[in-house]
Design a protein around this motif. Structure first.
Motif, PDB file in Angstrom:
ATOM      1  N   UNK A 266       0.817  -1.216   0.000  1.00 28.02           N
ATOM      2  CA  UNK A 266       0.000   0.000   0.000  1.00 28.02           C
ATOM      3  C   UNK A 266       0.849   1.264   0.000  1.00 28.02           C
ATOM      4  N   UNK A 267       2.080   1.163   0.503  1.00 26.02           N
ATOM      5  CA  UNK A 267       2.986   2.315   0.511  1.00 26.02           C
ATOM      6  C   UNK A 267       4.387   1.846   0.122  1.00 26.02           C
ATOM      7  N   UNK A 268       5.202   2.787  -0.292  1.00 24.03           N
ATOM      8  CA  UNK A 268       6.614   2.537  -0.551  1.00 24.03           C
ATOM      9  C   UNK A 268       7.386   3.769  -0.101  1.00 24.03           C
ATOM     10  N   UNK A 269       8.681   3.587   0.153  1.00 27.09           N
ATOM     11  CA  UNK A 269       9.459   4.737   0.620  1.00 27.09           C
ATOM     12  C   UNK A 269      10.701   4.934  -0.220  1.00 27.09           C
ATOM     13  N   UNK A 270      11.080   6.205  -0.375  1.00 21.80           N
ATOM     14  CA  UNK A 270      12.252   6.566  -1.160  1.00 21.80           C
ATOM     15  C   UNK A 270      13.488   6.554  -0.278  1.00 21.80           C
ATOM     16  N   UNK A 271      14.659   6.682  -0.909  1.00 16.07           N
ATOM     17  CA  UNK A 271      15.905   6.735  -0.151  1.00 16.07           C
ATOM     18  C   UNK A 271      15.967   7.978   0.723  1.00 16.07           C
ATOM     19  N   UNK A 272      15.204   9.006   0.369  1.00  9.84           N
ATOM     20  CA  UNK A 272      15.175  10.248   1.134  1.00  9.84           C
ATOM     21  C   UNK A 272      14.223  10.165   2.320  1.00  9.84           C
ATOM     22  N   UNK A 273      13.603   9.001   2.520  1.00  6.03           N
ATOM     23  CA  UNK A 273      12.723   8.829   3.669  1.00  6.03           C
ATOM     24  C   UNK A 273      11.318   9.348   3.465  1.00  6.03           C
ATOM     25  N   UNK A 274      10.920   9.555   2.210  1.00  2.43           N
ATOM     26  CA  UNK A 274       9.565  10.010   1.906  1.00  2.43           C
ATOM     27  C   UNK A 274       8.698   8.793   1.610  1.00  2.43           C
ATOM     28  N   UNK A 275       7.510   8.753   2.222  1.00  7.26           N
ATOM     29  CA  UNK A 275       6.593   7.639   2.025  1.00  7.26           C
ATOM     30  C   UNK A 275       5.554   8.022   0.977  1.00  7.26           C
ATOM     31  N   UNK A 276       5.253   7.074   0.070  1.00  9.01           N
ATOM     32  CA  UNK A 276       4.362   7.335  -1.055  1.00  9.01           C
ATOM     33  C   UNK A 276       3.246   6.305  -1.088  1.00  9.01           C
ATOM     34  N   UNK A 277       2.019   6.762  -1.292  1.00 10.94           N
ATOM     35  CA  UNK A 277       0.897   5.851  -1.478  1.00 10.94           C
ATOM     36  C   UNK A 277       0.973   5.221  -2.857  1.00 10.94           C
ATOM     37  N   UNK A 278       0.857   3.913  -2.929  1.00 12.18           N
ATOM     38  CA  UNK A 278       0.795   3.229  -4.213  1.00 12.18           C
ATOM     39  C   UNK A 278      -0.647   3.270  -4.712  1.00 12.18           C
ATOM     40  N   UNK A 279      -0.874   2.748  -5.901  1.00 14.20           N
ATOM     41  CA  UNK A 279      -2.239   2.672  -6.426  1.00 14.20           C
ATOM     42  C   UNK A 279      -3.127   1.869  -5.484  1.00 14.20           C
ATOM     43  N   UNK A 280      -2.554   0.809  -4.935  1.00  9.76           N
ATOM     44  CA  UNK A 280      -3.286  -0.016  -3.975  1.00  9.76           C
ATOM     45  C   UNK A 280      -3.605   0.778  -2.714  1.00  9.76           C
ATOM     46  N   UNK A 281      -2.653   1.619  -2.297  1.00  9.85           N
ATOM     47  CA  UNK A 281      -2.864   2.441  -1.119  1.00  9.85           C
ATOM     48  C   UNK A 281      -3.945   3.473  -1.315  1.00  9.85           C
ATOM     49  N   UNK A 282      -3.994   4.066  -2.494  1.00 11.22           N
ATOM     50  CA  UNK A 282      -5.035   5.064  -2.814  1.00 11.22           C
ATOM     51  C   UNK A 282      -6.404   4.405  -2.752  1.00 11.22           C
ATOM     52  N   UNK A 283      -6.486   3.177  -3.278  1.00  5.74           N
ATOM     53  CA  UNK A 283      -7.755   2.449  -3.258  1.00  5.74           C
ATOM     54  C   UNK A 283      -8.187   2.179  -1.810  1.00  5.74           C
ATOM     55  N   UNK A 284      -7.218   1.849  -0.947  1.00  2.00           N
ATOM     56  CA  UNK A 284      -7.536   1.604   0.465  1.00  2.00           C
ATOM     57  C   UNK A 284      -8.009   2.877   1.147  1.00  2.00           C
ATOM     58  N   UNK A 285      -7.423   4.011   0.762  1.00  2.00           N
ATOM     59  CA  UNK A 285      -7.801   5.288   1.363  1.00  2.00           C
ATOM     60  C   UNK A 285      -9.255   5.639   1.072  1.00  2.00           C
ATOM     61  N   UNK A 286      -9.770   5.119  -0.031  1.00  2.00           N
ATOM     62  CA  UNK A 286     -11.138   5.421  -0.436  1.00  2.00           C
ATOM     63  C   UNK A 286     -12.153   4.457   0.155  1.00  2.00           C
ATOM     64  N   UNK A 287     -11.656   3.434   0.859  1.00  6.78           N
ATOM     65  CA  UNK A 287     -12.557   2.474   1.492  1.00  6.78           C
ATOM     66  C   UNK A 287     -12.976   2.966   2.874  1.00  6.78           C
ATOM     67  N   UNK A 288     -14.253   2.918   3.135  1.00  9.07           N
ATOM     68  CA  UNK A 288     -14.744   3.335   4.449  1.00  9.07           C
ATOM     69  C   UNK A 288     -14.453   2.279   5.511  1.00  9.07           C
ATOM     70  N   UNK A 289     -14.682   1.025   5.171  1.00 11.91           N
ATOM     71  CA  UNK A 289     -14.441  -0.075   6.115  1.00 11.91           C
ATOM     72  C   UNK A 289     -13.229  -0.868   5.661  1.00 11.91           C
ATOM     73  N   UNK A 290     -12.081  -0.515   6.200  1.00 10.85           N
ATOM     74  CA  UNK A 290     -10.837  -1.170   5.819  1.00 10.85           C
ATOM     75  C   UNK A 290     -10.632  -2.431   6.662  1.00 10.85           C
ATOM     76  N   UNK A 291     -10.295  -3.538   5.993  1.00  8.26           N
ATOM     77  CA  UNK A 291     -10.063  -4.803   6.697  1.00  8.26           C
ATOM     78  C   UNK A 291      -8.621  -4.832   7.204  1.00  8.26           C
ATOM     79  N   UNK A 292      -8.425  -4.318   8.420  1.00  8.37           N
ATOM     80  CA  UNK A 292      -7.090  -4.261   9.019  1.00  8.37           C
ATOM     81  C   UNK A 292      -6.523  -5.665   9.219  1.00  8.37           C
ATOM     82  N   UNK A 293      -7.383  -6.595   9.606  1.00  9.28           N
ATOM     83  CA  UNK A 293      -6.919  -7.966   9.858  1.00  9.28           C
ATOM     84  C   UNK A 293      -6.340  -8.603   8.604  1.00  9.28           C
TER      85      UNK A 293
END
Length: 285
Positions: free
Chosen positions: A78-105
């Motif tokens: 869902x996320x990836x990080x650069x060598x500079x320590x910046x975290x980026x949402x992937x396409x999968x992460x963006x889709x999760x952000x739009x979900x109201x009921x996220x399955x944490x388990x």
């Protein structure tokens, strides 16, 4: 007599998985650790006693739990990080952000299953575990330095960060200022900067920020406060108060990360893990 177990006020890392995604989404899809930290606190409206709870000398419990959350999200893709320590949402992460009921388990289950079959040495928590020993060592060294030695270390670090004319104040009665320097930006703009060093095991509060600001003379445009500990929420707010001279803050984690980045008193050591499966496969008929 049974040993009394202290109960943490901070929620567990599962609590921070969805807020981490939401924070990155609200930040435009990417963010540094400090930005994620501030945004999550804002999203969840965490109380001050939770924010100020310490995990160890240099890291708050919230920072520690957020580190776990980022690791699970990275292993989940869902996320990836650069060598500079910046975290980026992937396409999968963006889709999760739009979900109201996220399955944490499901995220936790996926990551735990992945751990059984693969080794991910790039995750936030793996990096922390591998470096935990040296971080503890450098933290112990910093806390046991003489005040003047710590100020000289700060002097070296600021020079590496681009400051010039950095001097440590040796005289008594300096009003809380441990040193001064100049910061030139893009070869055009320059600022007179004063810095203060605090070797704390706990958190620096708002009163220390106010005292430091009050010690700055009129010719000082910026103040930098460096500590081995952390900063309370009130201290963070005080440092960036509108209408007041801004105070830049460097906590223990930032300090250690900068020492590692510039190789100040720390030498990177590379190692290898023997792949026994590979060598055993050579013996197969």
């Amino acid at each position: 007599m049974a040993k009394k177990i202290s109960k943490k006020k901070c929620p567990n890392y599962q609590f921070f998985i969805k807020p981490t995604i939401d924070a990155l989404y609200q930040l435009g899809g990417s963010g540094a650790n400090s930005e994620i930290y501030k945004k999550v606190i804002q999203i969840k409206k965490l109380p001050e006693d939770v924010i100020d709870e310490m995990h160890n000398f240099t890291m708050t419990e919230v920072e520690y739990k957020l580190m776990w959350a980022r690791t699970y999200l990275k292993n989940y893709g869902a996320v990836e990080n650069s060598k500079q320590g910046v975290w980026i949402l992937t396409t999968k992460g963006v889709a999760l952000a739009k979900q109201e009921d996220l399955d944490i388990k499901d995220i936790i289950r996926f990551t735990n299953n992945k751990k059984c079959t693969t080794k991910n040495h790039d995750s936030d928590f793996d990096s922390f575990n591998e470096s935990k020993s040296w971080r503890e060592q450098i933290t112990d060294i910093l806390l046991n330095m003489s005040p003047y030695a710590f100020e000289k270390l700060a002097q070296r670090l600021l020079r590496e960060c681009g400051f010039s004319d950095v001097e440590v104040t040796k005289k008594a009665g300096d009003g809380g200022i441990d040193g001064t320097g100049k910061l030139r930006i893009n070869g055009i703009f320059s600022f007179n900067v004063a810095f203060q060093c605090k070797r704390y095991k706990g958190a620096v509060g708002a009163p220390e920020i106010r005292d430091f600001r009050g010690s700055l003379s009129t010719n000082i445009e910026k103040g930098v406060l460096i500590t081995t500990g952390s900063f309370t929420r009130a201290a963070l707010e005080e440092a960036s108060s509108e209408g007041k001279r801004l105070i830049d803050l460097m906590d223990g984690e930032d300090l250690i990360n900068k020492l590692a980045e510039y190789g100040i008193g720390l030498n990177e050591v590379k190692s290898y893990e023997v792949d026994m499966d590979f060598f055993n496969s050579l013996n197969d008929d």
